[in-house]
Structure formats: C-alpha cells, structure tokens
Design a protein around this motif. Sequence first.
Motif, mmCIF file in Angstrom:
data_model
loop_
_atom_site.group_PDB
_atom_site.id
_atom_site.type_symbol
_atom_site.label_atom_id
_atom_site.label_comp_id
_atom_site.label_asym_id
_atom_site.label_seq_id
_atom_site.Cartn_x
_atom_site.Cartn_y
_atom_site.Cartn_z
ATOM 1 N N GLY A 238 27.848 14.692 -114.120
ATOM 2 C CA GLY A 238 27.306 15.943 -113.605
ATOM 3 C C GLY A 238 28.050 16.356 -112.351
ATOM 4 O O GLY A 238 28.324 15.522 -111.479
ATOM 5 N N GLN A 239 28.406 17.636 -112.266
ATOM 6 C CA GLN A 239 29.085 18.156 -111.083
ATOM 7 C C GLN A 239 28.062 18.859 -110.191
ATOM 8 O O GLN A 239 27.365 19.778 -110.638
ATOM 9 C CB GLN A 239 30.194 19.125 -111.483
ATOM 10 N N VAL A 253 23.294 22.963 -106.954
ATOM 11 C CA VAL A 253 23.190 23.158 -108.399
ATOM 12 C C VAL A 253 23.970 22.058 -109.105
ATOM 13 O O VAL A 253 25.146 21.799 -108.779
ATOM 14 C CB VAL A 253 23.738 24.541 -108.813
ATOM 15 N N LEU A 254 23.328 21.425 -110.086
ATOM 16 C CA LEU A 254 23.925 20.345 -110.867
ATOM 17 C C LEU A 254 24.226 20.850 -112.271
ATOM 18 O O LEU A 254 23.340 21.381 -112.947
ATOM 19 C CB LEU A 254 22.967 19.154 -110.919
ATOM 20 N N ARG A 255 25.475 20.663 -112.708
ATOM 21 C CA ARG A 255 25.892 21.084 -114.044
ATOM 22 C C ARG A 255 26.525 19.908 -114.778
ATOM 23 O O ARG A 255 27.293 19.154 -114.188
ATOM 24 C CB ARG A 255 26.915 22.225 -113.971
ATOM 25 N N GLY A 256 26.238 19.795 -116.059
ATOM 26 C CA GLY A 256 26.892 18.784 -116.864
ATOM 27 C C GLY A 256 28.243 19.271 -117.348
ATOM 28 O O GLY A 256 28.558 20.462 -117.299
ATOM 29 N N GLY A 257 29.050 18.337 -117.806
ATOM 30 C CA GLY A 257 30.369 18.692 -118.318
ATOM 31 C C GLY A 257 31.027 17.496 -118.967
ATOM 32 O O GLY A 257 30.417 16.444 -119.134
ATOM 33 N N VAL A 258 32.282 17.664 -119.333
ATOM 34 C CA VAL A 258 32.995 16.585 -120.019
ATOM 35 C C VAL A 258 33.788 15.734 -119.050
ATOM 36 O O VAL A 258 34.278 14.668 -119.423
ATOM 37 C CB VAL A 258 33.952 17.154 -121.091
ATOM 38 N N ARG A 259 33.942 16.180 -117.793
ATOM 39 C CA ARG A 259 34.766 15.458 -116.846
ATOM 40 C C ARG A 259 34.014 15.167 -115.562
ATOM 41 O O ARG A 259 33.167 15.947 -115.135
ATOM 42 C CB ARG A 259 36.040 16.255 -116.509
ATOM 43 N N GLY A 260 34.356 14.043 -114.946
ATOM 44 C CA GLY A 260 33.793 13.684 -113.655
ATOM 45 C C GLY A 260 34.621 12.589 -113.020
ATOM 46 O O GLY A 260 35.357 11.870 -113.708
ATOM 47 N N ASP A 367 20.704 24.184 -118.896
ATOM 48 C CA ASP A 367 22.098 23.759 -118.800
ATOM 49 C C ASP A 367 22.452 23.373 -117.372
ATOM 50 O O ASP A 367 23.417 22.657 -117.141
ATOM 51 C CB ASP A 367 23.014 24.889 -119.274
ATOM 52 N N THR A 368 21.663 23.879 -116.405
ATOM 53 C CA THR A 368 21.862 23.546 -115.000
ATOM 54 C C THR A 368 20.542 23.096 -114.394
ATOM 55 O O THR A 368 19.458 23.398 -114.918
ATOM 56 C CB THR A 368 22.405 24.742 -114.205
ATOM 57 N N TYR A 369 20.631 22.396 -113.269
ATOM 58 C CA TYR A 369 19.453 21.858 -112.595
ATOM 59 C C TYR A 369 19.576 22.109 -111.091
ATOM 60 O O TYR A 369 20.679 22.114 -110.534
ATOM 61 C CB TYR A 369 19.331 20.351 -112.854
ATOM 62 N N ARG A 370 18.443 22.318 -110.475
ATOM 63 C CA ARG A 370 18.398 22.473 -109.021
ATOM 64 C C ARG A 370 18.187 21.105 -108.375
ATOM 65 O O ARG A 370 17.387 20.297 -108.860
ATOM 66 C CB ARG A 370 17.259 23.407 -108.617
ATOM 67 N N VAL A 371 18.906 20.833 -107.312
ATOM 68 C CA VAL A 371 18.746 19.583 -106.580
ATOM 69 C C VAL A 371 18.225 19.913 -105.182
ATOM 70 O O VAL A 371 18.828 20.707 -104.457
ATOM 71 C CB VAL A 371 20.079 18.805 -106.482
ATOM 72 N N ASP A 372 17.085 19.335 -104.834
ATOM 73 C CA ASP A 372 16.493 19.547 -103.518
ATOM 74 C C ASP A 372 17.001 18.454 -102.586
ATOM 75 O O ASP A 372 16.739 17.260 -102.799
ATOM 76 C CB ASP A 372 14.973 19.512 -103.598
ATOM 77 N N ILE A 373 17.738 18.859 -101.555
ATOM 78 C CA ILE A 373 18.332 17.923 -100.594
ATOM 79 C C ILE A 373 17.763 18.251 -99.222
ATOM 80 O O ILE A 373 18.178 19.227 -98.583
ATOM 81 C CB ILE A 373 19.867 18.038 -100.584
ATOM 82 N N PRO A 374 16.806 17.474 -98.754
ATOM 83 C CA PRO A 374 16.198 17.764 -97.454
ATOM 84 C C PRO A 374 17.218 17.620 -96.330
ATOM 85 O O PRO A 374 18.050 16.713 -96.340
ATOM 86 C CB PRO A 374 15.090 16.700 -97.320
ATOM 87 N N GLY A 375 17.182 18.508 -95.371
ATOM 88 C CA GLY A 375 18.048 18.384 -94.218
ATOM 89 C C GLY A 375 17.701 17.136 -93.418
ATOM 90 O O GLY A 375 16.526 16.813 -93.224
#
Length: 418
Positions: A238-239, A253-260, A367-375
């Motif tokens: 996931g990128q 924003v987290l997206r899947g793909g074929v490369r990482g 297809d995409t996901y939100r990532v919550d990153i607290p400060g």
Amino acid sequence: MTADLSSLTAESSSRRAALVERLETEGVLTDPRVREALLRVRREVLLPHAYLRVSGPAADPIDWRLLDGSHPDDREEWLDLVHEGDSVLLQRDGEPLDALGRGPVTGGHMTSMSSGLPLTVEGLQTLQLAAAQSFLDLGTGSGISLALAATITGPGCATGVERDPHMAAFTQRNLDRLAFGVQVVTGDALDGHPASAPYDRVHSGFGVPCVPPAWVEQLAPGGRLLTTLTTATPSWPGQLLITLTPQDRIEAVLRGGVRGTRPLLGYQWLTAVHHRSRIDADPGRPRATRLAPPDRTSHGFWLAASHLAPGLMWDIPDETMRIVAPDDDSWAVPGPEEGTVRVHGPRDVWAELEALHDRWERAGRPDTYRVDIPGGGGPQHVTSGDGPSALEWALPPLAALPRQAASTAPPHQSDSEL
C-alpha cells in the motif's frame, strides 16, 4: 582510456533514452520534469557494480556473482542490468564498498539495493516535485531517487539519510561526481533529519508498518510525504500519501497497487518458497466456493487482506494463484473447476478471504482508505469511510519498528523475493 570512457558515456546515454521511452510507452512515466531528470542522471555512475543471484530461491548459503562495470568482461551484462530498470543489488551484510572483488561469492544477504525504477518514477510523480522545494530522501541507498529529485529541485535542496555508513559514503562520492549539489547524512532514517527541516517533500525508500511521527513533524505546511505501508506479506503493498495542509491539518490516503518498497532492515517478510513443492504435490481437498478469485487489480480488497487476514501471501511461481499462510502450513488454490477451490492445512485461508470479500462488498468495494495520524504520535487507524459497514483496522505502534542505528553489521534482510 579517454576513448573507452567516451564510448561508455555514449552507450549509457543511448540506453537511458531507450529506458525512458519504454517507461513512457508502458504509461509509467507521464511527468516531463521526471522525464528530463531520467535522461540526465547517469545510472552507471550511481550503480557501478551489481550482484547477480546464482542460487535458486531456497538455497542456503546463497551463491552470488559480482559484476564490475569497469571490467571489460562484465561491461555489457552490467550495462544491461543497470538500464533494465529493475532493482539492482549492491551490498551484502553491510560490507565496505570501496574494494569489492568481481566474480563468484558465497553467503550473505543483501542489505542494500536500488528500488525498481517504475516504483521510483511513480513515487516522484506522486510527490509533484518542483524547483526550489526542499526534499528529504529516507533510506537513500544508491541515491537514484535523490539524484532524480535534485535535478528537479536544484542544487542545495535535496538531502538523503542512509543508515549504513559504508553505503552513505559510497553514495555521496558517486553523487559528487554528478555535481547535483546534494548531501547524504548517516543516521537512523526513522528519525528523519531535523537539522534541515521542514521539508516540502519527503520520500521513503523503505516500507514501514506505521508512520514515524518525526516524519510528519518535519513536513512544511503544504508538504507531501510518500511511503510504502508494509505488512508481513510481500504480496499486497500500500502506498501512503500524507499531505500537511496550509492549516497544519494532516491528511493521509492509502492506496493499493502492484509495487512497493521493501520493508526496513530487520522487518521480516513471509516467504512460501519452501512450500512450493508441497503445494505442487498436494494442492488440497476440493470444495465449493462462492468467491471467484479476485484478480490482482482488485487493489482495495488485497490491501485490506494484508491487514485483516494477516499471515497470508500470494505466491506466484507461475500463473497459478496460490494463497499461502506459511506460518500455519496452510494454503488455498482456486479451481480446477469454476466455483471450486482446493484448501490444505488447519487454517482455511479461503474461508477468511470469502468473509473479508463480503465485508469489502458491503463497504462499497473501497479502493482507497483514510489513515488517521494524530499529531505528536498516538495510535494510527485506517478506515474506508464513516458508515457502519466501513472496513477499519489499527496500525502497529512505533515500538514494533526495528531501529536502524548505524552499524557495519546490520540485521539481515529477508532475501525471499530476490
């Protein structure tokens, strides 16, 4: 000698142009600034040698062959390898890089390699680099990403952090030959590089299971950060793109793909290498299934599977889909008839995928996901949305990350996918 060097320069330039044309034809390369950078950066300077793996995937110890680009007997094969655009293997077990001997060697594990060029190109295009932006490259390795970025941002704007002192010195020396005005510092990339912060753009050349708070803290307002969000599986990367808005709000924003990118050293990936002959001999007991095998383009589903069905990987020695849980000695092989699957072992991995696929469908096939990153740190959570059917999971804490203190003997990186 001058004629030989001139010939090498001309040959490398021609091969770079062919590589750029291929990336454009494949639809990977779309940004004219990155295109110009690819044509300018002399890959043969940054990748003056390369290891080839001679042994099969399950061999221990591993047999290698070192190609020396300055040796006439290695020149053609080395040039081919450097300009294919695939990952180039550079260092075993944190070894010094000043006087490597060409030819066969046995043992050791790769501790530094360049990323595949399509992944690098996609990453730099996602970051939307521009002139005069401050750029931080984490896990610089051979310096390919750093050099490409520096040609766009300009001299004095790009900094790399590399944990291995031998690799840092090797890369700085090679980059100095290209005169791009970049700096490589030795340090733990998980800490970023606060001395030159904040940064307009941050690029991580290795995957992490969660985002180190230092990386976000060192972003400038309006800045962008890109990393691979890794799990134990090498199959479904996931990128993660993080943007710090001008109002200091963190959007991720987290997206899947074929490369990482590969995970940082010390983080172990699953491997199904030792299960392949057993799967061939016994694919498992057949049963009916309502789940047609999702293909590899269902990135949102497989990305969720990497977190919500942990311990699974998609092993691909050929065209057959094999979902393997190596630690549970279990696997699933769809077919042979439509609507059937063969399963083996105490863990019914296909039943888990059936249940997860139902959840993914109810969540709207995200297809995409939100990532919550607290400060300032704290638990990081992933979600597909706000409704009751949303898929969600928590990322491992920072304490689970192996630290990358500079060392001449770094922990071994898994070589299962080399």
